[in-house]
Structure formats: structure tokens, C-alpha cells
Design a protein around this motif. Structure first.
Motif, mmCIF file in Angstrom:
data_model
loop_
_atom_site.group_PDB
_atom_site.id
_atom_site.type_symbol
_atom_site.label_atom_id
_atom_site.label_comp_id
_atom_site.label_asym_id
_atom_site.label_seq_id
_atom_site.Cartn_x
_atom_site.Cartn_y
_atom_site.Cartn_z
ATOM 1 N N PRO A 137 4.695 10.932 4.610
ATOM 2 C CA PRO A 137 4.541 11.660 5.873
ATOM 3 C C PRO A 137 5.713 11.425 6.816
ATOM 4 O O PRO A 137 6.506 10.492 6.636
ATOM 5 C CB PRO A 137 3.245 11.081 6.447
ATOM 6 N N GLU A 138 5.809 12.262 7.810
ATOM 7 C CA GLU A 138 6.857 12.141 8.820
ATOM 8 C C GLU A 138 6.789 10.766 9.481
ATOM 9 O O GLU A 138 5.708 10.241 9.757
ATOM 10 C CB GLU A 138 6.675 13.233 9.872
ATOM 11 N N GLY A 139 7.956 10.194 9.710
ATOM 12 C CA GLY A 139 8.029 8.898 10.369
ATOM 13 C C GLY A 139 8.006 7.714 9.430
ATOM 14 O O GLY A 139 8.371 6.597 9.822
ATOM 15 N N TYR A 140 7.599 7.937 8.187
ATOM 16 C CA TYR A 140 7.440 6.823 7.239
ATOM 17 C C TYR A 140 8.776 6.185 6.886
ATOM 18 O O TYR A 140 8.961 4.975 7.033
ATOM 19 C CB TYR A 140 6.735 7.327 5.984
ATOM 20 N N GLU B 58 -9.027 4.553 3.031
ATOM 21 C CA GLU B 58 -8.991 3.325 2.248
ATOM 22 C C GLU B 58 -8.030 2.304 2.843
ATOM 23 O O GLU B 58 -8.140 1.108 2.574
ATOM 24 C CB GLU B 58 -8.597 3.641 0.805
ATOM 25 N N LEU B 59 -7.067 2.786 3.628
ATOM 26 C CA LEU B 59 -6.083 1.899 4.250
ATOM 27 C C LEU B 59 -6.531 1.426 5.631
ATOM 28 O O LEU B 59 -5.819 0.656 6.285
ATOM 29 C CB LEU B 59 -4.737 2.620 4.374
ATOM 30 N N GLY B 60 -7.688 1.910 6.069
ATOM 31 C CA GLY B 60 -8.147 1.576 7.410
ATOM 32 C C GLY B 60 -7.412 2.339 8.492
ATOM 33 O O GLY B 60 -7.379 1.919 9.653
ATOM 34 N N LEU B 61 -6.808 3.478 8.112
ATOM 35 C CA LEU B 61 -6.014 4.271 9.055
ATOM 36 C C LEU B 61 -6.588 5.674 9.223
ATOM 37 O O LEU B 61 -5.869 6.618 9.537
ATOM 38 C CB LEU B 61 -4.561 4.357 8.570
ATOM 39 N N GLY B 62 -7.887 5.799 9.017
ATOM 40 C CA GLY B 62 -8.517 7.109 9.060
ATOM 41 C C GLY B 62 -8.429 7.806 10.401
ATOM 42 O O GLY B 62 -8.568 9.028 10.481
ATOM 43 N N HIS B 63 -8.180 7.060 11.456
ATOM 44 C CA HIS B 63 -8.120 7.642 12.798
ATOM 45 C C HIS B 63 -6.750 8.216 13.127
ATOM 46 O O HIS B 63 -6.559 8.801 14.206
ATOM 47 C CB HIS B 63 -8.474 6.570 13.832
ATOM 48 N N ILE C 255 4.034 6.094 10.359
ATOM 49 C CA ILE C 255 4.552 4.839 10.920
ATOM 50 C C ILE C 255 3.596 3.686 10.620
ATOM 51 O O ILE C 255 4.017 2.587 10.240
ATOM 52 C CB ILE C 255 4.767 4.990 12.440
ATOM 53 N N ALA C 256 2.299 3.947 10.771
ATOM 54 C CA ALA C 256 1.311 2.896 10.512
ATOM 55 C C ALA C 256 1.314 2.490 9.039
ATOM 56 O O ALA C 256 1.170 1.306 8.709
ATOM 57 C CB ALA C 256 -0.075 3.374 10.933
ATOM 58 N N ALA C 257 1.484 3.469 8.143
ATOM 59 C CA ALA C 257 1.531 3.158 6.709
ATOM 60 C C ALA C 257 2.741 2.294 6.388
ATOM 61 O O ALA C 257 2.672 1.374 5.562
ATOM 62 C CB ALA C 257 1.558 4.453 5.897
ATOM 63 N N ALA C 258 3.869 2.582 7.027
ATOM 64 C CA ALA C 258 5.064 1.763 6.827
ATOM 65 C C ALA C 258 4.859 0.356 7.374
ATOM 66 O O ALA C 258 5.350 -0.628 6.799
ATOM 67 C CB ALA C 258 6.269 2.421 7.491
ATOM 68 N N ASN C 259 4.124 0.241 8.458
ATOM 69 C CA ASN C 259 3.859 -1.079 9.034
ATOM 70 C C ASN C 259 3.052 -1.963 8.086
ATOM 71 O O ASN C 259 3.124 -3.194 8.164
ATOM 72 C CB ASN C 259 3.118 -0.938 10.363
ATOM 73 N N LEU C 260 2.286 -1.338 7.186
ATOM 74 C CA LEU C 260 1.534 -2.122 6.205
ATOM 75 C C LEU C 260 2.474 -2.880 5.271
ATOM 76 O O LEU C 260 2.127 -3.944 4.757
ATOM 77 C CB LEU C 260 0.612 -1.207 5.396
ATOM 78 N N PRO D 38 0.816 -1.223 0.000
ATOM 79 C CA PRO D 38 0.000 0.000 0.000
ATOM 80 C C PRO D 38 0.845 1.267 0.000
ATOM 81 O O PRO D 38 1.995 1.269 0.445
ATOM 82 C CB PRO D 38 -0.803 -0.118 1.305
ATOM 83 N N HIS D 39 0.246 2.348 -0.489
ATOM 84 C CA HIS D 39 0.916 3.638 -0.489
ATOM 85 C C HIS D 39 0.759 4.310 0.873
ATOM 86 O O HIS D 39 0.060 3.810 1.760
ATOM 87 C CB HIS D 39 0.365 4.541 -1.600
ATOM 88 N N CYS D 40 1.420 5.456 1.019
ATOM 89 C CA CYS D 40 1.397 6.181 2.293
ATOM 90 C C CYS D 40 0.738 7.549 2.140
ATOM 91 O O CYS D 40 1.036 8.475 2.899
ATOM 92 C CB CYS D 40 2.817 6.345 2.824
ATOM 93 N N MET D 41 -0.143 7.683 1.150
ATOM 94 C CA MET D 41 -0.796 8.966 0.909
ATOM 95 C C MET D 41 -1.877 9.200 1.961
ATOM 96 O O MET D 41 -2.885 8.485 2.009
ATOM 97 C CB MET D 41 -1.401 9.006 -0.495
ATOM 98 N N GLU D 42 -1.676 10.201 2.783
ATOM 99 C CA GLU D 42 -2.589 10.449 3.894
ATOM 100 C C GLU D 42 -3.980 10.831 3.417
ATOM 101 O O GLU D 42 -4.980 10.576 4.093
ATOM 102 C CB GLU D 42 -2.013 11.530 4.812
ATOM 103 N N TYR D 43 -4.060 11.422 2.238
ATOM 104 C CA TYR D 43 -5.355 11.813 1.681
ATOM 105 C C TYR D 43 -6.272 10.604 1.511
ATOM 106 O O TYR D 43 -7.498 10.721 1.587
ATOM 107 C CB TYR D 43 -5.128 12.513 0.340
ATOM 108 N N ARG D 44 -5.672 9.417 1.262
ATOM 109 C CA ARG D 44 -6.451 8.194 1.063
ATOM 110 C C ARG D 44 -6.392 7.272 2.284
ATOM 111 O O ARG D 44 -6.583 6.069 2.166
ATOM 112 C CB ARG D 44 -5.905 7.440 -0.154
ATOM 113 N N LYS D 45 -6.132 7.827 3.441
ATOM 114 C CA LYS D 45 -5.907 6.981 4.616
ATOM 115 C C LYS D 45 -7.137 6.167 5.006
ATOM 116 O O LYS D 45 -7.014 5.091 5.596
ATOM 117 C CB LYS D 45 -5.433 7.831 5.786
#
Length: 252
Positions: free
Chosen positions: A243-246, A194-199, A207-212, A185-192
């Protein structure tokens, strides 16, 4: 084409272009009723077409490849001097500018030790993929052959690099592609959402996007993954800065 075109009449050039040139990323049907744009000159950050219209080139040659701008006499002179002295010899041998430039590049790339010269980004990535596969055979019995790539990223226009391309629209009608390429998956926050990371947002999202990515590695089996291929900044897929932390988490 008869003779040399003049600065004021490029009709023969336009006719030759319409008849013989296959432009990339362009629908040629438009040329049935319109002339192609012919870029005839560049200076600094500006270019001019066959009608004398001036453009500010904000995308470096249309595909981010002319970062130094146009009409740089010092560069022209250096290239001309080298062409006269030695224009080419196969890289199985060394060359003076090749060795000197490699040293300059390594000075800017901590942790790296060697440079492999290629003609394009597609060719460079193909070579990297071949290295991954060769290392897999030499050290891991051929098992660590998978190459992970990211949704929306672009790595080239060859069959191999398109297999690692995350832009589905570009890949349509060019398959089937080689096996062993797996999308993360990508790390685009605009589509978060869709990644189940909206919160999440900011560094927590990065960090959560990288964990994917780690989830994909564990799903595929770490013993089968040989490389992770990511654009530092997704360019053609939207000019997206992670994003920061990625990146810190990806490197871990």
C-alpha cells in the motif's frame, strides 16, 4: 530416443519426458493416465503445445522469466554471435558484454555501483546472504548476522533462500533450515485484521504495516540485524502490491 522427432509425431519425446523428466511444482501421478504438455514453439506472446493448441502466455514462461517474448531474431542473432566469439570464461576475468551490460544496468539503478552476475534468483539471493554474513564478521564481530524476511514472500528454492521464504507450504519437509532468519509481518491490507490494524486503511495502513518491521528489529536487537529481504511486489504469494506509504517508511 531413436532419430529426430518429426513435427507431426512427438510420441518418443512424450515417452522420454514421462520416463525421465522431473517437472517442478507438478504432481507426477497425473502422468500415469495423461501425457505431459510439451511446449514446442513460441512466437511473440504465444506458445504452442504438441497438439498444436495455442496459448497466450500471460505469465512470461510460466514463472515470469521470458519478459521479452519468444522468437526475437535480433536477440537470437546477438546470442549466436557471442557464442561463436566467446561462449564462457570464468568471471574472475572480465568480458566485453559483461562490462557493457553492467554499465547499462547501473544506469538504471541509482545509488548502486557494481553488478554481480548469477545464474538465478536463488543464487543471487544466496550471494547476498553470504555478503551479509561476511560483513557481519569483518565489521561487527559476527553479531549483525540476522536476515529479516516477510511473510508470504518467496526468494528461491535453495535451503538458504527457503529459510528466508514466507510461504510455509513450500518449506514443509525441507527443514531444518539455517539459523538467523526472522520473519516480519506482511503488508496485505486484505488481512489487516490479523495484524491488529483493522481500523486503518490506505496510506495509514501502509505506514503502520511498515512499523511492524521496526517492532521485530527492536525485539531481535538492532545490533543483530544485518539485512531486510523483501519482494517489491509479492509474486508467488498472491501478486500483492504494497500500500501507499509502505516503502517510504521501510526505507526510513
Amino acid at each position: 530416443m531413436d532419430g529426430k522427432p518429426t513435427a507431426n509425431d512427438l510420441s518418443e519425446v512424450i515417452a522420454a519426458d514421462k520416463a525421465h523428466v522431473w517437472h517442478h511444482l507438478f504432481q507426477h501421478k497425473a502422468l500415469e493416465e495423461n501425457d505431459p504438455r510439451i511446449i514446442v514453439e513460441g512466437k511473440g506472446l504465444r506458445v504452442w503445445d504438441q497438439n498444436g493448441k495455442e496459448y497466450l502466455d500471460a505469465v512470461s514462461g510460466a514463472v515470469w522469466t521470458v519478459n521479452v517474448g519468444y522468437g526475437r531474431k535480433r536477440i537470437v542473432d546477438a546470442v549466436a554471435d557471442q557464442l561463436l566469439k566467446l561462449n564462457y570464461f570464468a568471471a574472475v576475468n572480465g568480458s566485453i558484454p559483461g562490462a557493457q551490460f553492467a554499465e547499462m544496468l547501473i544506469d538504471k539503478m541509482p545509488g548502486m555501483s557494481r553488478v554481480y552476475y548469477a545464474n538465478s534468483g536463488s543464487e543471487a539471493n544466496e550471494k547476498a546472504f553470504k555478503m551479509v554474513r561476511q560483513i557481519a564478521h569483518k565489521k561487527y564481530g559476527g553479531k549483525k548476522y540476522k536476515i529479516l524476511y516477510r511473510d508470504r514472500d518467496y526468494h528461491g528454492g535453495t535451503i538458504g533462500t527457503m529459510a528466508a521464504g514466507g510461504q510455509i507450504e513450500r518449506n514443509l519437509q525441507f527443514g531444518p533450515f539455517p539459523d538467523g532468519f526472522v520473519m516480519v509481518p506482511h503488508c496485505m491490507e486484505y488481512r489487516k485484521e490479523e495484524l491488529g490494524l483493522g481500523h486503518l486503511s490506505g496510506r495509514d495502513f501502509g505506514i503502520a504495516a511498515a512499523n511492524l518491521i521496526e517492532e521485530v528489529i527492536l525485539r531481535e536487537g538492532p545490533e543483530t540485524v544485518g539485512a531486510l529481504c523483501l519482494e517489491p511486489v509479492t509474486a508467488g504469494g498472491g501478486v500483492i502490491t504494497p500500500p501507499e506509504g509502505y516503502w517510504e517508511r521501510v526505507q526510513e
